[in-house]
Design a protein around this motif. Structure first.
Motif, PDB file in Angstrom:
ATOM      1  N   ALA A 185       1.121  -1.465  -0.095  1.00 50.74           N
ATOM      2  CA  ALA A 185      -0.024   0.059  -0.220  1.00 50.74           C
ATOM      3  C   ALA A 185       0.827   0.922   0.349  1.00 50.74           C
ATOM      4  O   ALA A 185       2.460   1.094   0.549  1.00 50.74           O
ATOM      5  CB  ALA A 185      -0.556   0.150   1.035  1.00 50.74           C
ATOM      6  N   VAL A 186       0.040   2.300  -0.355  1.00 48.87           N
ATOM      7  CA  VAL A 186       1.004   3.620  -0.588  1.00 48.87           C
ATOM      8  C   VAL A 186       0.070   4.307   0.397  1.00 48.87           C
ATOM      9  O   VAL A 186      -0.896   4.645   1.110  1.00 48.87           O
ATOM     10  CB  VAL A 186       0.968   3.804  -2.453  1.00 48.87           C
ATOM     11  CG1 VAL A 186       2.397   3.254  -2.430  1.00 48.87           C
ATOM     12  CG2 VAL A 186       0.349   4.339  -2.804  1.00 48.87           C
ATOM     13  N   SER A 187       0.722   5.741   1.212  1.00 48.44           N
ATOM     14  CA  SER A 187       0.196   6.617   1.578  1.00 48.44           C
ATOM     15  C   SER A 187      -0.084   7.913   1.313  1.00 48.44           C
ATOM     16  O   SER A 187       1.078   8.366   0.022  1.00 48.44           O
ATOM     17  CB  SER A 187       0.759   6.926   3.096  1.00 48.44           C
ATOM     18  OG  SER A 187      -0.039   7.988   3.809  1.00 48.44           O
ATOM     19  N   ASP A 188      -1.503   8.590   1.048  1.00 47.98           N
ATOM     20  CA  ASP A 188      -1.764  10.034   0.223  1.00 47.98           C
ATOM     21  C   ASP A 188      -0.488  11.189   1.003  1.00 47.98           C
ATOM     22  O   ASP A 188      -0.812  12.066   0.268  1.00 47.98           O
ATOM     23  CB  ASP A 188      -2.706  10.314  -0.061  1.00 47.98           C
ATOM     24  CG  ASP A 188      -3.516  10.094   1.036  1.00 47.98           C
ATOM     25  OD1 ASP A 188      -3.291  10.140   2.102  1.00 47.98           O
ATOM     26  OD2 ASP A 188      -4.700  10.492   0.145  1.00 47.98           O
ATOM     27  N   THR A 206       6.073   0.340   7.580  1.00 45.58           N
ATOM     28  CA  THR A 206       5.775   1.245   6.786  1.00 45.58           C
ATOM     29  C   THR A 206       7.439   1.656   6.477  1.00 45.58           C
ATOM     30  O   THR A 206       8.379   1.806   7.541  1.00 45.58           O
ATOM     31  CB  THR A 206       5.859   2.234   7.872  1.00 45.58           C
ATOM     32  OG1 THR A 206       3.705   1.724   7.938  1.00 45.58           O
ATOM     33  CG2 THR A 206       5.029   3.956   6.985  1.00 45.58           C
ATOM     34  N   PHE A 207       7.547   2.513   5.629  1.00 42.57           N
ATOM     35  CA  PHE A 207       8.907   3.082   4.654  1.00 42.57           C
ATOM     36  C   PHE A 207       8.945   4.018   3.772  1.00 42.57           C
ATOM     37  O   PHE A 207       7.663   4.426   3.973  1.00 42.57           O
ATOM     38  CB  PHE A 207      10.134   1.646   4.283  1.00 42.57           C
ATOM     39  CG  PHE A 207       9.234   1.171   2.323  1.00 42.57           C
ATOM     40  CD1 PHE A 207       9.353   1.462   1.386  1.00 42.57           C
ATOM     41  CD2 PHE A 207       7.958  -0.165   2.864  1.00 42.57           C
ATOM     42  CE1 PHE A 207       8.233   0.824   0.603  1.00 42.57           C
ATOM     43  CE2 PHE A 207       7.065   0.077   1.925  1.00 42.57           C
ATOM     44  CZ  PHE A 207       7.435   0.286   0.518  1.00 42.57           C
ATOM     45  N   ALA A 208       9.695   4.825   3.888  1.00 45.95           N
ATOM     46  CA  ALA A 208       9.549   5.857   3.582  1.00 45.95           C
ATOM     47  C   ALA A 208      10.336   5.941   2.332  1.00 45.95           C
ATOM     48  O   ALA A 208      11.167   5.108   2.088  1.00 45.95           O
ATOM     49  CB  ALA A 208      10.919   7.211   3.986  1.00 45.95           C
ATOM     50  N   VAL A 209       9.908   6.997   1.601  1.00 47.61           N
ATOM     51  CA  VAL A 209      10.020   6.483  -0.326  1.00 47.61           C
ATOM     52  C   VAL A 209      11.317   7.373  -1.061  1.00 47.61           C
ATOM     53  O   VAL A 209      10.409   8.565  -0.548  1.00 47.61           O
ATOM     54  CB  VAL A 209       8.731   6.550  -1.100  1.00 47.61           C
ATOM     55  CG1 VAL A 209       9.004   6.086  -2.895  1.00 47.61           C
ATOM     56  CG2 VAL A 209       7.911   5.560  -0.594  1.00 47.61           C
ATOM     57  N   ALA A 210      12.190   6.903  -1.441  1.00 49.37           N
ATOM     58  CA  ALA A 210      12.998   8.257  -2.281  1.00 49.37           C
ATOM     59  C   ALA A 210      12.753   8.039  -3.573  1.00 49.37           C
ATOM     60  O   ALA A 210      12.236   7.179  -4.099  1.00 49.37           O
ATOM     61  CB  ALA A 210      14.260   8.562  -2.213  1.00 49.37           C
ATOM     62  N   ASP A 238       1.033  10.580   9.723  1.00 43.31           N
ATOM     63  CA  ASP A 238       0.097   9.040  10.814  1.00 43.31           C
ATOM     64  C   ASP A 238      -1.923  10.177   9.373  1.00 43.31           C
ATOM     65  O   ASP A 238      -2.924   9.243   9.337  1.00 43.31           O
ATOM     66  CB  ASP A 238      -0.455   9.528  11.609  1.00 43.31           C
ATOM     67  CG  ASP A 238       0.832   8.721  12.143  1.00 43.31           C
ATOM     68  OD1 ASP A 238       1.238   7.894  11.551  1.00 43.31           O
ATOM     69  OD2 ASP A 238       1.004   8.570  13.428  1.00 43.31           O
ATOM     70  N   GLY A 239      -1.848  11.059   8.958  1.00 47.63           N
ATOM     71  CA  GLY A 239      -3.204  11.429   8.415  1.00 47.63           C
ATOM     72  C   GLY A 239      -3.682  11.473   6.480  1.00 47.63           C
ATOM     73  O   GLY A 239      -4.549  11.586   6.564  1.00 47.63           O
ATOM     74  N   GLY A 240      -2.742  10.936   6.793  1.00 47.66           N
ATOM     75  CA  GLY A 240      -2.545  10.292   5.295  1.00 47.66           C
ATOM     76  C   GLY A 240      -3.395   8.876   5.118  1.00 47.66           C
ATOM     77  O   GLY A 240      -3.605   7.754   5.820  1.00 47.66           O
ATOM     78  N   ASP A 241      -4.635   8.900   3.819  1.00 43.29           N
ATOM     79  CA  ASP A 241      -5.118   7.118   3.872  1.00 43.29           C
ATOM     80  C   ASP A 241      -3.861   6.098   2.855  1.00 43.29           C
ATOM     81  O   ASP A 241      -3.755   6.941   1.855  1.00 43.29           O
ATOM     82  CB  ASP A 241      -5.919   7.102   2.887  1.00 43.29           C
ATOM     83  CG  ASP A 241      -7.201   8.595   3.783  1.00 43.29           C
ATOM     84  OD1 ASP A 241      -7.315   8.460   5.100  1.00 43.29           O
ATOM     85  OD2 ASP A 241      -7.991   9.672   3.398  1.00 43.29           O
ATOM     86  N   TRP A 242      -3.893   4.942   3.428  1.00 45.18           N
ATOM     87  CA  TRP A 242      -3.721   3.663   2.281  1.00 45.18           C
ATOM     88  C   TRP A 242      -4.333   3.967   1.219  1.00 45.18           C
ATOM     89  O   TRP A 242      -5.397   3.497   1.672  1.00 45.18           O
ATOM     90  CB  TRP A 242      -3.316   2.596   3.640  1.00 45.18           C
ATOM     91  CG  TRP A 242      -2.551   3.287   4.495  1.00 45.18           C
ATOM     92  CD1 TRP A 242      -2.492   4.044   5.619  1.00 45.18           C
ATOM     93  CD2 TRP A 242      -0.863   3.612   4.552  1.00 45.18           C
ATOM     94  NE1 TRP A 242      -1.065   3.843   6.790  1.00 45.18           N
ATOM     95  CE2 TRP A 242       0.232   3.953   5.805  1.00 45.18           C
ATOM     96  CE3 TRP A 242      -0.092   3.078   3.657  1.00 45.18           C
ATOM     97  CZ2 TRP A 242       1.258   3.571   5.757  1.00 45.18           C
ATOM     98  CZ3 TRP A 242       1.036   3.271   3.725  1.00 45.18           C
ATOM     99  CH2 TRP A 242       1.789   3.497   4.988  1.00 45.18           C
ATOM    100  N   SER A 268       4.705   9.075  -4.571  1.00 41.55           N
ATOM    101  CA  SER A 268       4.386   8.374  -3.274  1.00 41.55           C
ATOM    102  C   SER A 268       5.283   8.678  -2.002  1.00 41.55           C
ATOM    103  O   SER A 268       6.736   7.981  -1.834  1.00 41.55           O
ATOM    104  CB  SER A 268       4.084   6.988  -3.367  1.00 41.55           C
ATOM    105  OG  SER A 268       2.933   7.185  -4.238  1.00 41.55           O
ATOM    106  N   PRO A 269       5.345   9.183  -1.216  1.00 39.62           N
ATOM    107  CA  PRO A 269       6.369   9.490   0.038  1.00 39.62           C
ATOM    108  C   PRO A 269       6.384   8.606   1.416  1.00 39.62           C
ATOM    109  O   PRO A 269       7.322   8.633   1.520  1.00 39.62           O
ATOM    110  CB  PRO A 269       5.437  11.145   1.073  1.00 39.62           C
ATOM    111  CG  PRO A 269       3.897  11.017   0.626  1.00 39.62           C
ATOM    112  CD  PRO A 269       3.477  10.043  -0.548  1.00 39.62           C
TER     113      PRO A 269
END
Length: 109
Positions: A17-20, A83-87, A24-28, A52-53
């Protein structure tokens, strides 16, 4: 990888999944799902969309561990969420090292 058995963990359901949002306020949003193969890998998960962040992998390890430890009761960790950060432009390989009472994850090459 099933570190207790010393072999790949085949047959584990995995969801990507990705977060928008940045926090924590983003939806998956689920992008895809797969199951680990005989080598313990998921080769058919989709690529993350540009911009995608954050990404999240959810491993449903409970059924695998219950099969492996027949008669031992439910798995202590039935699910592992990473959960991981995307570069931008990055390639990600996130191995899960699994045992009946613990796990670890790292960014592979």
């Amino acid at each position: 990888m099933d570190t207790a058995a010393g072999r790949p963990a085949a047959g584990i359901a995995v969801e990507l999944a990705v977060s928008d949002g940045d926090r924590d306020g983003g939806d998956w949003v689920v992008l895809g799902a797969s199951e680990t193969d005989a080598d313990g890998r998921c080769a058919d998960l989709p690529a993350l969309p540009p911009g995608s962040p954050r990404g999240r992998l959810r491993f449903d390890v409970g059924p695998y561990l219950s099969r492996r430890q027949a008669g031992a009761g439910p798995a202590f960790f039935p699910e592992v969420a990473v959960t991981f950060a995307v570069a931008r432009g990055g390639h990600y390989h996130l191995p899960l090292l699994l045992s009946p009472f613990g796990y670890s994850v790292y960014r592979g090459s």
